[in-house]
Design an enzyme around this catalytic site. Structure first.
Site, PDB file in Angstrom:
ATOM      1  N   GLU A 278      -6.524  -9.525   0.408  1.00 15.96           N
ATOM      2  CA  GLU A 278      -6.096 -10.449   1.214  1.00 15.96           C
ATOM      3  C   GLU A 278      -7.358 -11.172   2.052  1.00 15.96           C
ATOM      4  OE1 GLU A 278      -6.634  -7.743   4.028  1.00 15.96           O
ATOM      5  OE2 GLU A 278      -5.531  -7.412   2.214  1.00 15.96           O
TER       6      GLU A 278
ATOM      7  N   LYS B  21       0.841  -1.261  -0.031  1.00 15.93           N
ATOM      8  CA  LYS B  21       0.119   0.010  -0.053  1.00 15.93           C
ATOM      9  C   LYS B  21       0.914   1.231  -0.057  1.00 15.93           C
ATOM     10  CE  LYS B  21      -3.686  -2.096   2.746  1.00 15.93           C
ATOM     11  NZ  LYS B  21      -4.828  -1.676   1.820  1.00 15.93           N
TER      12      LYS B  21
ATOM     13  N   ARG C 289     -10.480 -11.692   1.574  1.00 15.18           N
ATOM     14  CA  ARG C 289     -11.173 -12.400   0.790  1.00 15.18           C
ATOM     15  C   ARG C 289     -10.569 -13.848   0.819  1.00 15.18           C
ATOM     16  NH1 ARG C 289     -11.447  -9.045  -4.623  1.00 15.18           N
ATOM     17  NH2 ARG C 289     -11.376  -7.414  -2.871  1.00 15.18           N
TER      18      ARG C 289
END
Length: 559
Positions: free
Chosen positions: A403, A330, A405
């Site tokens: 991640e 990120k 899911r």
């Protein structure tokens, strides 16, 4: 949460340090290093030491109902200002000087948005607080919750120096929601700050004086339930707000063990990495590969009153204790907020705490919470890797920042196979796209059982909880097809419906015949000030909704 190992460096212990002429005393909590950590139980104890002041208040508080003002020196009175400028005292309890209070209101200056005024009569202090929004089509429970939040803001100093407080009931307010809002409004994360001796503003926040709240009403308020719910929301909010180095996967599990005993959860066990490997939960395990801290899955159960006769209800929560994005790293701005990426799991656990401490539903309620840390590192999952999930379906991981899911997929498949539930409710801060679609006002809900979703939405409406259904359109399902695996974890680049495609991904791990609801709380899980809360941080959204849905579900059949 999707937005688009390196060496674990330990932090310093917080010790005594002179930064000014005032003596700086150490806080109770202790920062932890990555290597040579103490046991999970000790780590969890550090987290528990930092519980906010309102937790202690709720544990010692007496909440009563009486029909008059006797024995009360301070009473909160809801008032309303009409568009004409006319004031109205909404409460009309026995002994309340309505005309005198109405006349007094006319002499107070009004500021748009919020207002609180005090009037003394015959030795009683009447704290008049404006009720806002009830003429704007906002549900009564939401208006009442906001009223309680405002009361907490105005009275935060009062509760530290007075032992009792009354709340006058009125037809325009829901007293349960008022008290829920009041206790939520008193919540403040402060246990990680050091204390300067002699500084009243920074004295130990656990020194609440309030011991008794009285609801002045002809109808009895369920005090035990509102205290239980408020304590459960404190658990959820504190888990979310605490720094990620204090709520590692092992810390989450240790805290769950403590609160299980506190609330009366009947069964709790923790699956470690070895167990997860034995179960072949490779989708979940793939998320944790870059982290020094091993994954944990919390399995907890609240027994029902007639569990032999009815199928259980399954709750599934995403507990990503910190989400760096992994190899799909990120951007730095706002990454610190990713400590909140475990709020789905924290909300599920909070709901289970509330269920355990109240009258039990007939069915068992089982919670599965996947606690992992998503970090880059030598062994981290790479974009393009293919893993085999618990269900046997293979997943092409094109973005390691999608991640959550992957964690939820294994838990959904395992829970459905293991427990054969009558319904499944899962909660996760799953997609940044949900924040774009719904802002910080409400959560998204998806599923493939229209009748069950109607029941869930009706429950939300009954509680005044904002919830919006999004469709699982079959046309978008094609965007999740992979050329090398059964499914990929993100959609094709030209497909923008990120929240829906994430729901479609999860639906592939739940049987179509199962009543299932997926909640994406990415927009409402934190940044609570945007929802009217006095302080920043986790909101506790969903604890009351999940509890209500679980309590009242009765084998909702498919249409």
């Amino acid at each position: 949460m999707s937005n688009v190992g390196g060496k674990n460096v330990g932090t310093k212990n917080v010790g005594t340090k002179n930064v000014s002429s005032k003596k700086k005393t150490s806080v109770k909590v202790k920062a932890k290093s990555g290597e040579g950590m103490e046991s999970a139980v000790a780590a969890g104890a550090e987290f528990l030491d930092s519980l906010p002041a309102v937790w202690k208040l709720l544990k010692q508080l007496q909440l009563e109902t009486q029909s008059d003002l006797s024995g009360l020196s301070h009473v909160v009175v809801p008032v309303k200002r009409h568009k004409s400028g006319q004031w109205e005292v909404l409460a009309s309890g026995s002994g309340l000087p309505v005309e005198e209070l109405t006349q007094a209101l006319g002499g107070f200056a009004y500021q748009e948005g919020r207002g609180c005024w005090e009037h003394v009569s015959d030795g009683k202090h009447y704290i008049m607080v404006a009720l806002l929004g009830d003429d704007q089509g906002i549900p009564q429970k939401r208006v009442s919750l906001q009223f309680g939040l405002n009361c907490a803001q105005f009275l935060s100093h009062f509760v530290k120096s007075n032992t009792s407080l009354g709340f006058a009931d009125a037809a325009d307010v829901d007293m349960f929601s008022v008290l829920q809002g009041f206790f939520n409004g008193l919540y403040e994360l402060s246990g990680y700050k050091s204390v300067e001796e002699g500084d009243d503003e920074k004295k130990d926040p656990t020194e609440y004086a309030l011991e008794r709240i009285v609801c002045v009403s002809e109808s009895k308020v369920d005090g035990e339930s509102v205290i239980s719910l408020s304590k459960s929301q404190v658990v959820t909010r504190h888990l979310g707000d605490s720094p990620a180095n204090y709520v590692l996967p092992e810390d989450f599990a240790a805290a769950a063990e403590y609160f299980a005993a506190e609330f009366g959860i009947d069964e709790l066990c923790v699956f470690d990495k070895q167990k997860l490997c034995e179960l072949k939960m490779d989708s979940l395990l793939s998320v944790s590969r870059g982290s020094l801290h091993e994954p944990k899955v919390i399995v907890a159960k609240v027994l029902g009153t007639h569990s032999a006769d009815v199928q259980p209800v399954l709750l599934v929560g995403k507990g990503v204790t910190f989400d760096s994005g992994g190899i799909s790293l990120k951007p730095p701005a706002g990454m610190g907020e990713m400590k909140y990426d475990m709020l789905g799991g924290a909300t599920v656990f909070g709901a289970l705490c509330h269920l355990a401490s109240q009258k039990r539903p007939p069915h068992d309620t089982i919670a599965l919470i996947g606690c992992v840390e998503n970090m880059p590192g030598q062994y981290a999952t790479r974009p393009g890797d293919v893993v085999t999930s618990y269900s046997g379906k293979t997943i092409e991981i094109l973005n390691t920042d999608a991640e959550g899911r992957l964690v939820m997929a294994d838990l959904l498949s395992y829970g459905e196979e293991q427990y054969r539930p009558q319904c499944i409710l899962d909660m996760a801060t799953l997609t940044g796209a949900c924040l774009v679609a719904l802002g910080s006002v409400g959560a998204a809900v998806m599923g493939h059982d229209a009748t069950f979703l109607s029941y869930v939405k009706a429950s939300a409406d009954q509680l005044g909880v904002p919830l919006c259904e999004l469709p699982l359109w079959s046309d978008l399902a094609k965007a999740m097809d992979s050329s090398v695996a059964d499914v990929k974890n993100i959609s094709s680049p030209n497909v923008k419906a990120g929240t829906i495609t994430a729901g479609i991904f999860l639906s592939k791990f739940v049987q179509p015949s199962t009543s299932w609801a997926h909640f994406d709380i990415a927009g409402v899980g934190w940044d609570a000030q945007l929802m009217g809360y006095p302080s920043k941080g986790a909101s506790g959204y969903g604890v009351d909704l999940l509890s209500h849905v679980v309590w009242n579900v009765r084998d909702v059949s498919k249409a």
